[in-house]
Motif scaffolding. Structure first.
Motif: not given
Length: 519
Positions: A316-319, A364-366, A384-385, A404-407
């Protein structure tokens, strides 16, 4: 249903022009080929007969969606169409089909510009269980379309061998008064009832007695039912604009005989016109048909790879760029609402839940991009998130959601929106997988973004290079921005090119605007 046992030979990666089916097909989807012919169609033309073509529609959300069309049969009330309809057969769904016949009046793709000849509606299940059925055509008002009927024959395309042929002709009979001939070939196989059935028609080569047709491919099961010793008939015609094509000659052979045409060895067949043969003792033939090459290869399906042990590797790649808005602000796309969700999380769940079934370890790498990171607040386009660069893996989709939520509270949203670093990151792993003897891994990158790309040239180049690798990119656009650039990367309507002019080997990008699937 297939079983893992049906797939034994090891597969290396083979690149086909189109990806082998959607990621996340959890059951065996069988492809079914439908052959269509019409009988006693209505005659809509004043000076000649109708020029019919058939359009296949599938009911989707109570609306008819066009799937495909046959060719047009010139001047013919009893057409046997050479173009087949290939459709995915989902045993567990009611797939409602409509076959509509039209008389082509002008070179227009708009159906309302052509005369309607009648239609027939049924489910794919009915056709498959009948194998072959003939039914009356009806008009829009439900009344019969004269004596017109439609015959539909179904064949399962479970044999995934493909035959590729290269054909030519020499000294064919001259059929045109003012020119030579305009030859084309027709391939016929014998049905269970003993009748010959058209399976393929080549293009017409104008004004020559020594034609060279373009190489072509078709499923082996279409040509001979998968039986290489079954007799097939090849007929040669001279094309006429009025639909009254002149018969030049014919011959019969088998695929096993044709397979003798390998490398530099060509096979020649005498093209015989039986009527001429009976009339003249001195008759030799009506020309020679040359088989320049014949190759049979397997066209592996998505399911073949999965049953062969191929794992889907999900990244996953997050903007995290500033255009998303401050996550503390309820209007931000990254704002987690009281229900514990937002569009980024919804997209991660939607894609991740399907793909995780195909990955045994579910690690899964995020990665994130476009944010400033502590402690020095430098911008990163692939971090890495979970803030563990040596081990960016999250356990399952839940692990990605937690990371994601922690990042979110620990990064500063910044910019620009660069896709290429994250695409190249996954491509490095995919290129290592190519070195293996078997196709053990296929990489899927999910990029979730709110819009405009800053590094368009570099991204195009990265996708073109990645198109040679076992890798696909799903881009989900969240929010209400203009996603024109994303549509451009999704090469559905045109081949994507790098800034160097190099073309993508295949279309590996699928763009989905989340707003269209929000509910």
């Amino acid at each position: 249903m297939c079983s893992a046992g049906c797939f034994t030979d090891s597969m290396a990666y083979t690149l086909s022009p189109a990806p082998g089916g959607p990621v996340g097909t959890t059951c065996c989807v069988t492809k079914v080929e439908l052959s269509v012919s019409g009988q006693n169609l209505l005659d809509r033309d004043v000076t000649s007969k109708s020029d019919p073509f058939c359009v296949l529609f599938l009911e989707v959300n109570e609306k008819w969606k066009e799937i495909s069309r046959t060719e047009t049969a010139i001047n013919n009330l009893n057409p046997v169409f050479g173009v087949k309809f290939v459709i995915d057969y989902h045993f567990e769904e009611i797939q409602k089909l409509k076959f509509a016949l039209f008389d082509q009046d002008k070179p227009s793709l708009q159906l309302y510009e052509h005369d309607f000849l009648g239609e027939f509606t049924c489910t794919l299940g009915v056709i498959v269980s009948s194998k072959k059925l003939t039914r009356p055509l009806v008009l829009g008002n439900g009344k019969p379309a004269g004596k017109g009927t439609i015959t539909i024959a179904a064949q399962e395309l479970s044999d995934n061998r493909v035959i590729s042929l290269s054909m030519a002709g020499r000294k064919l009979d001259k059929k045109d008064f003012f020119g030579k001939s305009d030859p084309y070939l027709e391939f016929h196989k014998q049905g269970d009832d003993g009748k010959w059935m058209l399976v393929h028609r080549t293009e017409v080569i104008k004004n020559t007695l020594d034609p060279v047709w373009k190489p072509f491919s078709m499923p082996l099961i279409s040509l001979c039912g998968g039986d290489v010793d079954k007799t097939i008939k090849i007929m040669c015609y001279d094309y006429d604009n009025d639909g009254g094509h002149d018969f030049i000659g014919e011959f019969t052979t088998t695929v096993s005989k044709m397979c003798e045409a390998q490398n530099t060895t060509e096979i020649e067949f005498e093209c015989i016109n039986p009527k001429k043969q009976k009339k003249k003792k001195s008759y030799k033939n009506s020309g020679i048909i040359i088989l320049k090459s014949c190759k049979i290869a397997r066209d592996y399906s998505f399911l073949d790879y999965i049953l062969g042990g191929c794992q889907l590797m999900f990244t996953v790649g997050i903007d995290f760029t500033a255009s998303n808005g401050n996550p503390r602000d309820p209007s931000s796309l990254h704002h987690i609402n009281p229900m514990g969700t937002n569009e980024y999380l919804a997209a991660i769940w939607a894609v991740g839940q399907i793909i995780q079934d195909y990955d045994t370890d579910k690690m899964f790498p995020a990665l994130g991009f476009g944010a400033q990171l502590p402690p020095d607040w430098k911008v990163s386009h692939e971090f890495a998130i979970n803030f563990n660069p040596t081990n960016p893996f999250c356990s399952g989709v839940e692990g990605i959601v937690q990371a994601y939520s922690a990042c979110l509270p620990h990064v500063r949203f910044y910019g620009p929106t660069n896709f290429s670093p994250i695409i190249n990151h996954v491509a490095r792993f995919a290129s290592q997988a190519v070195q293996q003897e078997v196709a053990a891994q296929y990489f899927t990158l999910l990029i979730i973004t709110d819009g405009v790309i800053s590094d368009m040239d570099e991204t195009r180049h990265a996708i073109v290079q990645a198109s040679k690798l076992p890798m696909s990119v799903i881009i989900v656009g969240v929010g209400n921005a203009d996603f024109a650039a994303m549509e451009f990367l999704d090469g559905d309507n045109r081949i994507l090119r790098s800034y160097t002019g190099e073309e993508a080997a295949r279309d590996i990008v699928q763009f989905v605007p989340f707003r269209e699937f929000r509910n």
